[in-house]
Design an enzyme around this catalytic site. Structure first.
Site, PDB file in Angstrom:
ATOM      1  N   ASP A  48       0.815  -1.188  -0.134  1.00  0.00           N
ATOM      2  CA  ASP A  48      -0.009  -0.093  -0.005  1.00  0.00           C
ATOM      3  C   ASP A  48       0.798   1.492  -0.027  1.00  0.00           C
ATOM      4  OD1 ASP A  48       1.118  -0.268   2.475  1.00  0.00           O
ATOM      5  OD2 ASP A  48      -0.881   0.085   3.460  1.00  0.00           O
ATOM      6  N   GLU A  49       1.976   1.259  -0.465  1.00  0.00           N
ATOM      7  CA  GLU A  49       2.964   2.354  -0.659  1.00  0.00           C
ATOM      8  C   GLU A  49       3.821   2.158  -1.963  1.00  0.00           C
ATOM      9  OE1 GLU A  49       4.269   3.655   3.793  1.00  0.00           O
ATOM     10  OE2 GLU A  49       4.744   1.567   3.468  1.00  0.00           O
TER      11      GLU A  49
END
Length: 336
Positions: free
Chosen positions: A43-44
């Protein structure tokens, strides 16, 4: 264990396929703003906006646009950190949440980063933070102004120099847009009740070997190295590994090696709380696959065909639709 304490607890199972789908979708949106995107986690990611000034002259406005697009199109919020390097951008993204844009440029380090607790510094581990705090180095600013030789003597030359540079906002690592190569495949499980016999441990080993091997086969990879990790009820951890001359992705071979490694690492006396299997020294090179145990070609073909059939059924109907016989009633690790 949680249900025993909270019988009314509502449990929602994870859905890793859904997470992966949305992870790809959000990173695809990011790639519309820069051709150089480095995946940092599920998620990054980092975007290198160098050279994009003519398309996006106001970088802060662009950050808000990106944040809002992800929220409106995908239905979840993100934080966007803007900085002059990866370290500062990541530190900024961890400021107040959710659904925010934060900046951390060189002239903002003293005001925004230095007052933070030293343990908030990116990549500074808990043990290292405790060492620094024991010398009253309690903020990132304290670390930035400390004698680098003292820091290196405490954390080691390489780590000490890197942490001192990070505390001063220095990070010269580039944004690497190429996909990172997977270095290992593995699963571990912390059991609800102690494992006290080899039969129970072997069932877990088979489920773990099966899960790790199927993930590896899905990526078209094979492993030269098999490693087993155990932790007893006194939290003592042991690992044993074996290197093979030939790589394999065959569940049965990996399981057989895992059983031998378990017996080398554990005498069956201290109850186990955690068991893990990991496959390392990964290769995707083509070539004849040989068994770790010198199986003949017919045996190898049978093993390959069995694994292929199991993978095909799971891909079509889900992991729970087919289990290896001795793993029935054993929780199979989810794909990650």
């Amino acid at each position: 264990m949680a249900l025993r304490k909270c019988p009314n607890l509502k449990i929602t199972p994870p859905d890793f396929s859904l997470y992966s789908e949305y992870s790809k979708a959000f990173k695809d949106i990011c790639r519309q703003y820069s051709p150089s995107v480095e995946e940092f986690s599920i998620d990054e990611c980092f975007l290198d906006m160098s050279g994009m000034e003519h398309l996006y002259p106001d970088i802060i406005k662009t950050a808000y646009e990106l944040k809002d697009r992800i929220k409106n199109e995908l239905g979840f919020t993100v934080n966007v950190g803007v900085g002059s390097n990866k370290l500062l951008a990541k530190m900024a993204s961890d400021f107040e949440k959710p659904d925010k844009v934060h900046t951390l440029f060189d002239d903002e380090i003293e005001e925004k980063m230095w007052p933070l607790p030293v343990r908030d510094l990116l990549f500074l581990g808990k043990a290292s933070a405790q060492k620094l705090e024991s010398l009253y180095i309690r903020t990132i600013g304290d670390l930035a102004h400390s004698d680098i030789n003292v820091i290196k003597s405490m954390l080691g030359n390489k780590a000490g120099e890197q942490m001192h540079s990070f505390a001063n906002g220095i990070d010269n690592s580039p944004v690497e847009s190429k996909q990172r190569q997977v270095k290992s495949y593995g699963h571990s499980i912390t059991v609800d009740e102690d494992v006290t016999d080899f039969a129970s441990a072997d069932r877990l080993l088979l489920a773990l070997s099966d899960a790790a091997a199927s993930r590896m086969r899905a990526d078209g990879a094979r492993a030269y190295n098999v490693c087993v990790t155990i932790r007893d009820n006194h939290f003592k951890t042991k690992t044993h590994q074996r290197q093979s001359e030939f790589p394999t992705d065959i569940t049965k071979d990996i399981y057989d090696v895992s059983k031998e490694l378990l017996r080398e690492a554990w005498n069956g006396k201290s109850p186990l709380r955690l068991i893990g299997v990991s496959l390392g020294d990964i290769t995707k090179e083509s070539g004849e696959q040989l068994s770790l145990f010198g199986s003949n070609n017919d045996e190898l073909d049978k093993k390959r065909n069995l694994d292929a059939a199991v993978d095909s059924i799971r891909n079509k109907f889900g992991d729970s639709k087919i289990l290896l016989g001795s793993t029935i009633n054993t929780r199979r690790p989810k794909k990650k």
